[in-house]
Design an enzyme around this catalytic site. Structure first.
Site, short mmCIF file in Angstrom:
data_model
loop_
_atom_site.label_atom_id
_atom_site.label_comp_id
_atom_site.label_asym_id
_atom_site.label_seq_id
_atom_site.Cartn_x
_atom_site.Cartn_y
_atom_site.Cartn_z
N GLU A 32 0.84 -1.20 0.00
CA GLU A 32 0.00 0.00 0.00
C GLU A 32 0.88 1.26 0.00
OE1 GLU A 32 -3.22 -0.06 -0.39
OE2 GLU A 32 -3.45 -2.23 -0.19
N GLU A 73 -6.03 4.38 7.51
CA GLU A 73 -5.52 3.88 6.22
C GLU A 73 -5.58 2.37 6.17
OE1 GLU A 73 -4.73 3.76 2.55
OE2 GLU A 73 -4.66 5.75 3.45
N GLU A 80 -11.06 -1.85 0.78
CA GLU A 80 -10.75 -2.02 -0.64
C GLU A 80 -10.47 -3.49 -0.96
OE1 GLU A 80 -7.60 0.69 -1.59
OE2 GLU A 80 -8.93 2.44 -1.49
#
Length: 127
Positions: A32, A73, A80
């Site tokens: 990420e 995050e 996601e």
């Protein structure tokens, strides 16, 4: 009839949960880009917080929102991943879920800005 937890019980469960957490952090770091960028931001701004102030409450106001950014995050990345696991097909609900996760990151960044300004501005304004 009792159901066994997949990671066990007691102290063993704590250690397995800690390992899962470390695996998640490792995944976020490796895969990420946003997490790496925000981690870099934290690595710069946390020491800066100690340079700006030595007051415990102000340090909390400066540091906690930065750590919360990493938390949010990770949650955004989890959303996601779950959506992509279900389907990579474009769907309005998938977009909604991903956009809401992104909005949570954005609001966390606003919180950081407000907290930092609240501590820094008084340093430059004399009463």
């Amino acid at each position: 009839m009792t159901m066994e937890k997949p990671n066990g019980t007691g102290l063993g469960r704590v250690f397995k949960a800690a390992q899962c957490s470390l695996d998640g952090i490792g995944y976020a770091f490796r895969h990420e880009a946003a997490f790496r960028q925000e981690l870099l931001l934290c690595l710069i701004m946390i020491p800066l917080a100690f340079w700006i102030t030595h007051k415990p409450l102000e340090l909390v106001v400066l540091i906690v929102p930065l750590l919360m950014l990493l938390v949010v995050e990770c949650i955004n990345s989890a959303i996601e991943a779950a959506i992509d696991r279900i389907s990579t097909e474009i769907h309005p609900l998938s977009k909604q879920a991903k956009d809401l996760g992104s909005a949570a990151v954005f609001f966390t960044m606003l919180i950081i800005l407000v907290c930092w300004l609240a501590v820094i501005i008084p340093l430059f304004i004399s009463e």
